[in-house]
Design an enzyme around this catalytic site. Structure first.
Site, PDB file in Angstrom:
ATOM      1  N   GLY A 169      35.838  40.032  42.470  1.00  0.00           N
ATOM      2  CA  GLY A 169      36.967  40.492  43.291  1.00  0.00           C
ATOM      3  C   GLY A 169      37.192  41.983  43.143  1.00  0.00           C
ATOM      4  NE  ARG A 201      42.842  42.054  48.307  1.00  0.00           N
ATOM      5  CZ  ARG A 201      42.603  40.924  48.999  1.00  0.00           C
ATOM      6  NH1 ARG A 201      41.863  40.964  50.066  1.00  0.00           N
ATOM      7  NH2 ARG A 201      43.134  39.793  48.605  1.00  0.00           N
ATOM      8  CB  THR A 214      35.171  36.656  50.049  1.00  0.00           C
ATOM      9  OG1 THR A 214      35.982  37.669  50.599  1.00  0.00           O
ATOM     10  CG2 THR A 214      35.917  35.923  48.975  1.00  0.00           C
ATOM     11  CB  VAL A 235      35.186  32.695  42.663  1.00  0.00           C
ATOM     12  CG1 VAL A 235      34.453  33.931  42.226  1.00  0.00           C
ATOM     13  CG2 VAL A 235      36.618  33.000  43.063  1.00  0.00           C
ATOM     14  CG  ASN A 287      40.157  41.262  39.298  1.00  0.00           C
ATOM     15  OD1 ASN A 287      41.267  41.557  38.862  1.00  0.00           O
ATOM     16  ND2 ASN A 287      39.847  41.385  40.577  1.00  0.00           N
ATOM     17  CB  SER A 316      49.330  36.304  35.742  1.00  0.00           C
ATOM     18  OG  SER A 316      50.688  36.446  36.093  1.00  0.00           O
ATOM     19  CE1 TYR A 343      48.068  33.763  39.991  1.00  0.00           C
ATOM     20  CE2 TYR A 343      50.044  34.509  38.872  1.00  0.00           C
ATOM     21  CZ  TYR A 343      48.806  34.779  39.407  1.00  0.00           C
ATOM     22  OH  TYR A 343      48.296  36.056  39.345  1.00  0.00           O
ATOM     23  CB  ALA A 401      45.350  28.327  37.540  1.00  0.00           C
TER      24      ALA A 401
HETATM   25  P1  NAI Z   1      44.230  40.947  45.367  1.00  0.00           P
HETATM   26  O1  NAI Z   1      44.587  39.746  46.150  1.00  0.00           O
HETATM   27  O2  NAI Z   1      44.579  42.283  45.900  1.00  0.00           O
HETATM   28  O3  NAI Z   1      42.695  40.923  45.008  1.00  0.00           O
HETATM   29  C1  NAI Z   1      42.131  39.790  44.454  1.00  0.00           C
HETATM   30  C2  NAI Z   1      40.657  39.955  44.468  1.00  0.00           C
HETATM   31  O4  NAI Z   1      40.129  38.667  44.299  1.00  0.00           O
HETATM   32  C3  NAI Z   1      40.179  40.481  45.823  1.00  0.00           C
HETATM   33  O5  NAI Z   1      39.108  41.370  45.632  1.00  0.00           O
HETATM   34  C4  NAI Z   1      39.753  39.230  46.532  1.00  0.00           C
HETATM   35  O6  NAI Z   1      38.720  39.427  47.443  1.00  0.00           O
HETATM   36  C5  NAI Z   1      39.286  38.381  45.345  1.00  0.00           C
HETATM   37  N1  NAI Z   1      39.303  36.975  45.695  1.00  0.00           N
HETATM   38  C6  NAI Z   1      40.332  36.208  46.078  1.00  0.00           C
HETATM   39  N2  NAI Z   1      39.891  34.979  46.355  1.00  0.00           N
HETATM   40  C7  NAI Z   1      38.566  34.989  46.146  1.00  0.00           C
HETATM   41  C8  NAI Z   1      37.542  34.028  46.285  1.00  0.00           C
HETATM   42  N3  NAI Z   1      37.764  32.791  46.705  1.00  0.00           N
HETATM   43  N4  NAI Z   1      36.295  34.413  45.975  1.00  0.00           N
HETATM   44  C9  NAI Z   1      36.014  35.650  45.549  1.00  0.00           C
HETATM   45  N5  NAI Z   1      36.932  36.607  45.409  1.00  0.00           N
HETATM   46  C10 NAI Z   1      38.186  36.266  45.725  1.00  0.00           C
HETATM   47  O7  NAI Z   1      44.814  40.703  43.952  1.00  0.00           O
HETATM   48  P2  NAI Z   1      45.169  41.682  42.737  1.00  0.00           P
HETATM   49  O8  NAI Z   1      46.636  41.818  42.806  1.00  0.00           O
HETATM   50  O9  NAI Z   1      44.338  42.869  42.658  1.00  0.00           O
HETATM   51  O10 NAI Z   1      44.854  40.663  41.548  1.00  0.00           O
HETATM   52  C11 NAI Z   1      43.702  40.695  40.746  1.00  0.00           C
HETATM   53  C12 NAI Z   1      43.889  39.721  39.614  1.00  0.00           C
HETATM   54  O11 NAI Z   1      45.043  40.079  38.868  1.00  0.00           O
HETATM   55  C13 NAI Z   1      44.113  38.280  40.080  1.00  0.00           C
HETATM   56  O12 NAI Z   1      43.474  37.401  39.178  1.00  0.00           O
HETATM   57  C14 NAI Z   1      45.621  38.118  39.995  1.00  0.00           C
HETATM   58  O13 NAI Z   1      45.972  36.779  39.798  1.00  0.00           O
HETATM   59  C15 NAI Z   1      45.938  38.996  38.795  1.00  0.00           C
HETATM   60  N6  NAI Z   1      47.301  39.511  38.747  1.00  0.00           N
HETATM   61  C16 NAI Z   1      47.798  40.370  39.702  1.00  0.00           C
HETATM   62  C17 NAI Z   1      49.081  40.882  39.579  1.00  0.00           C
HETATM   63  C18 NAI Z   1      49.681  41.840  40.584  1.00  0.00           C
HETATM   64  O14 NAI Z   1      50.876  42.165  40.476  1.00  0.00           O
HETATM   65  N7  NAI Z   1      48.954  42.347  41.541  1.00  0.00           N
HETATM   66  C19 NAI Z   1      49.931  40.505  38.455  1.00  0.00           C
HETATM   67  C20 NAI Z   1      49.319  39.598  37.524  1.00  0.00           C
HETATM   68  C21 NAI Z   1      48.042  39.146  37.666  1.00  0.00           C
END
Ligand code: NAI
Length: 248
Positions: free
Chosen positions: A16, A19, A41, A64, A89, A141, A154, A157
């Protein structure tokens, strides 16, 4: 930023990475000379070609949440060379009361946030153990340590992911492999900016001792530390990077 000679040419996978937090992690590792294998993806190579700060990233398509895509990616892994780091990630959140959670919701959130990291840890961790070293960081998280209404999927998981970290750290520790969880708090990604109003963000910040959200690079620099040569003795931990949110 100085290129860290100990990080130079190391191969680290970041799922991921197109972004948000994953992208910030990839950028920071690239700046340290790491060969980042970043996943997205679909059409990832085409979409990400020429993106500033991500020069040299080897882009791979990986959904994933899709078993076939996961199998294809895992089969291709030996072609990448010896993998020294893995950052799980990619993640999704589905906020709803438990009474409205369907079996499909459960399967989707668990498959993206837990099954996929498990399978990648299994395969990549094996190679690391055989070579006698490596570092895995699982991005969970704050909702893996605290919770609030609507977060059953959430929290389930991400807590499972923290459990995987602990169990794997015990199993792979004797082979010199470090495994840690990093739990970000509220992080100011483009998605966060789009989904919250300024006044909602201001209200949130009032509840955070440092009075601001994390910049994605605040998370990225902690990941870089955990997978880098400065981390020699931290393993099995859930490091919460949240500006103090969970301590009040
Ligand atoms: P985002 O939604 O901006 O990015 C998530 C990334 O995961 C993207 O690159 C997306 O393409 C990828 N992704 C989602 N579903 C996918 C799939 N089925 N297959 C492959 N890639 C997939 O999320 P963000 O905010 O950057 O989050 C990254 C990580 O940090 C995640 O695990 C999220 O749960 C965690 N997180 C984020 C927080 C936030 O405030 N943004 C806070 C706490 C944890």
């Amino acid at each position: 930023m100085m290129t860290d000679k100990n990080m130079k040419n190391k191969i680290i996978i970041v799922t991921g990475a197109t972004r948000g937090i994953g992208r910030a992690i990839a950028e920071r590792l690239v700046s340290q000379g790491v060969v980042v294998v970043g996943t997205g993806t679909r059409d990832t190579e085409k979409r990400m070609r020429g993106e500033a700060g991500l020069e040299g990233v080897v882009w791979k398509d990986l959904d994933v949440g899709d078993a076939t895509s996961m199998n294809n990616f895992i089969e291709e892994l030996p072609l990448l060379g010896p993998i020294q780091g893995l950052v799980n990630n990619a993640g999704i959140n589905r906020i709803k009361p438990i009474s409205e959670v369907s079996e499909e919701d459960f399967a989707e959130v668990l498959s993206v946030n837990l099954r996929a990291p498990y399978l990648l840890c299994q395969t990549i961790g094996k190679g690391m153990a055989e070579r006698g070293g490596g570092s895995i960081v699982n991005i969970a998280s704050i909702w893996s340590v605290v919770s609030k209404p609507g977060r059953t999927l959430y929290t389930t998981a991400k807590s499972g992911l923290a459990g995987l970290t602990r169990a794997l750290a015990v199993e792979l520790g004797p082979s010199g492999v470090l495994v840690n969880t990093l739990s970000p708090g509220f992080t100011l990604t483009d998605l966060t900016k789009q989904s919250l109003t300024q006044s909602e963000m201001d209200q949130l910040c009032e509840q955070i001792p440092l009075r601001k959200m994390a910049d994605p690079d605040d998370i990225a620099r902690t990941v870089a530390f955990l997978v880098g040569p400065e981390n020699r003795y931290i393993t099995g931990q859930n490091l919460v990077v949240d500006g103090g949110f969970t301590i009040v």
